[in-house]
Design an enzyme around this catalytic site. Sequence first.
Site, PDB file in Angstrom:
ATOM      1  N   LYS A  76       0.861  -1.181   0.000  1.00 23.43           N
ATOM      2  CA  LYS A  76       0.000   0.000   0.000  1.00 23.43           C
ATOM      3  C   LYS A  76       0.899   1.234   0.000  1.00 23.43           C
ATOM      4  O   LYS A  76       1.934   1.250   0.685  1.00 23.43           O
ATOM      5  CB  LYS A  76      -0.892  -0.019   1.251  1.00 23.43           C
ATOM      6  CG  LYS A  76      -1.877   1.140   1.344  1.00 23.43           C
ATOM      7  CD  LYS A  76      -2.821   0.994   2.541  1.00 23.43           C
ATOM      8  CE  LYS A  76      -3.817   2.150   2.642  1.00 23.43           C
ATOM      9  NZ  LYS A  76      -4.739   2.008   3.783  1.00 23.43           N
ATOM     10  N   SER A 151      -9.805   2.350   2.959  1.00 25.15           N
ATOM     11  CA  SER A 151      -8.894   3.074   2.099  1.00 25.15           C
ATOM     12  C   SER A 151      -7.950   2.163   1.323  1.00 25.15           C
ATOM     13  O   SER A 151      -7.351   2.600   0.344  1.00 25.15           O
ATOM     14  CB  SER A 151      -8.044   4.042   2.939  1.00 25.15           C
ATOM     15  OG  SER A 151      -7.244   3.328   3.878  1.00 25.15           O
ATOM     16  N   SER A 175     -10.220  -0.112   7.142  1.00 30.62           N
ATOM     17  CA  SER A 175      -9.636  -0.041   5.804  1.00 30.62           C
ATOM     18  C   SER A 175      -8.960  -1.298   5.282  1.00 30.62           C
ATOM     19  O   SER A 175      -8.566  -1.336   4.119  1.00 30.62           O
ATOM     20  CB  SER A 175      -8.635   1.108   5.726  1.00 30.62           C
ATOM     21  OG  SER A 175      -9.339   2.298   5.543  1.00 30.62           O
TER      22      SER A 175
HETATM   23  N1  GLN Z   1     -13.317   4.749   6.426  1.00 28.04           N
HETATM   24  C1  GLN Z   1     -12.684   5.165   7.642  1.00 28.04           C
HETATM   25  C2  GLN Z   1     -12.237   6.594   7.511  1.00 28.04           C
HETATM   26  O1  GLN Z   1     -12.507   7.177   6.526  1.00 28.04           O
HETATM   27  C3  GLN Z   1     -11.541   4.275   7.985  1.00 28.04           C
HETATM   28  C4  GLN Z   1     -10.352   4.483   7.135  1.00 28.04           C
HETATM   29  C5  GLN Z   1      -9.205   3.612   7.531  1.00 28.04           C
HETATM   30  O2  GLN Z   1      -9.387   2.586   8.181  1.00 28.04           O
HETATM   31  N2  GLN Z   1      -8.021   4.044   7.164  1.00 28.04           N
HETATM   32  O3  GLN Z   1     -11.616   7.142   8.359  1.00 28.04           O
END
Ligand code: GLN
Length: 484
Positions: A76, A151, A175
């Site tokens: 990532k 994400s 995410s």
């Molecule tokens: N969707 C959540 C956010 O927008 C979690 C994102 C994540 O786990 N990095 O913060």
Amino acid sequence: MHNLTIAELVKGLQEKAFSSVELTQHFLARIAKLDANYNAVITVTADQALKAAAAADKRLAAGDAPALCGVPILHKDIFCTDGVRTSCGSKMLDNFIPPYNATVVENFEQAGAVVLGKTNMDEFAMGSSNETSFYGPVKNPWASDSVPGGSSGGSAAAVAARLAPGATATDTGGSIRQPAALCGITGLKPTYGRVSRWGMIAFASSLDQGGPMARTAEDCAILLNCMASYDDKDSTCIDREVPDYSATLNDGIKGLKIGVPLEYFSEGLDPETEKAVRTALAEFEAQGAELVEISLPNTGLSVPAYYVIAPAEASANLTRFDGVRYGYRCENPSDLNDLYTRTRAEGFGDEVKRRILIGTYCLSAGYYDAYYGKAQQVRQLIQQDFEKAFQQVDVIMGPTTPSPAFKFGSKGDDPVAMYLEDIYTIATNLAGLPGMSVPCGMVDEKPVGLQIIGNYFDEARMLNTAHQFQQATDWHTLTPEGIA
Ligand code: GLN
């Protein structure tokens, strides 16, 4: 070759059924040919990968091969890679070339893995759909009009589309698990402190945790064996022995107590998704596990508490992007204030700005106690809910997401609708617990994920449970159309 699991690739490489150079060329060619359809990979590191593959082949030939010798993976784009751009999905870091490797990246290097490149992601890991990436959205390999989740949507889509057999990812509020669910793969967010965060660009430091994504639980175990380590460069990393996660995969699950939280099957859950999850639960029962109804009464408070704590920490973490040290700098600033203001106005996208504004507000004098202090108290209550539950059960199961992959743009105007996508995943981050998502069904030709939550440092049991499920079902083997 792209349909082989990591376990099979390790074996094939050791038995010389194929070389790492052949394997690496094969995946690089797939990325070159297919990724235009998905936009899952931001940076391809072909030359470096081929060099690493040739070195891996030498070690394999010499019989001196570490665990992942010659196996191609993707990182990532939140993990710093020495000499390779690390953008975090943001214009702010579009030109950032780190001078060092994240500990996770280093661990994979030590294990002999071959890095094919870096995956697309929501900007600074803020999002649930990959629509906030500076590099454009990632498309779900199961449905090109739908999101892959976020994400870590790039990592999830790449694994689902067989552009790599496994990838690293991070999970602050869901995410790893949510994109794994939406793309029909397996993903695991470890206990907070299990995997080093050093060199992993910070979003919300008390919640962020790196973890693996692959097609099977067996492969996630292999990747976690490599990712998990004690690291004195990360003060929140816990000094605790890393078990061999592969060793216990075949333990039986007879008598396993599975907590089924009432609150995870309430209003808002798509009925077809619920059906798939309940069918999966019945499979565990058939294998001798026991379902126990439990309650996690503060579940409903997890999204509001998270959306105070995460933005607050993000607003502090992101102050470092000021145009002075590294990353984007606006053109011709008239003075220092103009430099800060325009750099940040031009370098950050809307969702990141929204979080910085919310976070700064919550932390400001006069509001701190009412918002941040309160959210921390709620966090404590959520943690206590889980502590109580784990006195009764071994693991907790439910849906990973309220519904399968949604269409692009469908939640774009409503941040709260987007935030609710993580309603079942966020509580584990607030509590620091490990969680994983395993494919467990299809609705409207899109995958559904079963979430397995474990007690602290109980990743081995979660992987064992998931592996037993995958021995009896074939949801994890389904392939999106046009991929095979
Ligand atoms: N969707 C959540 C956010 O927008 C979690 C994102 C994540 O786990 N990095 O913060």
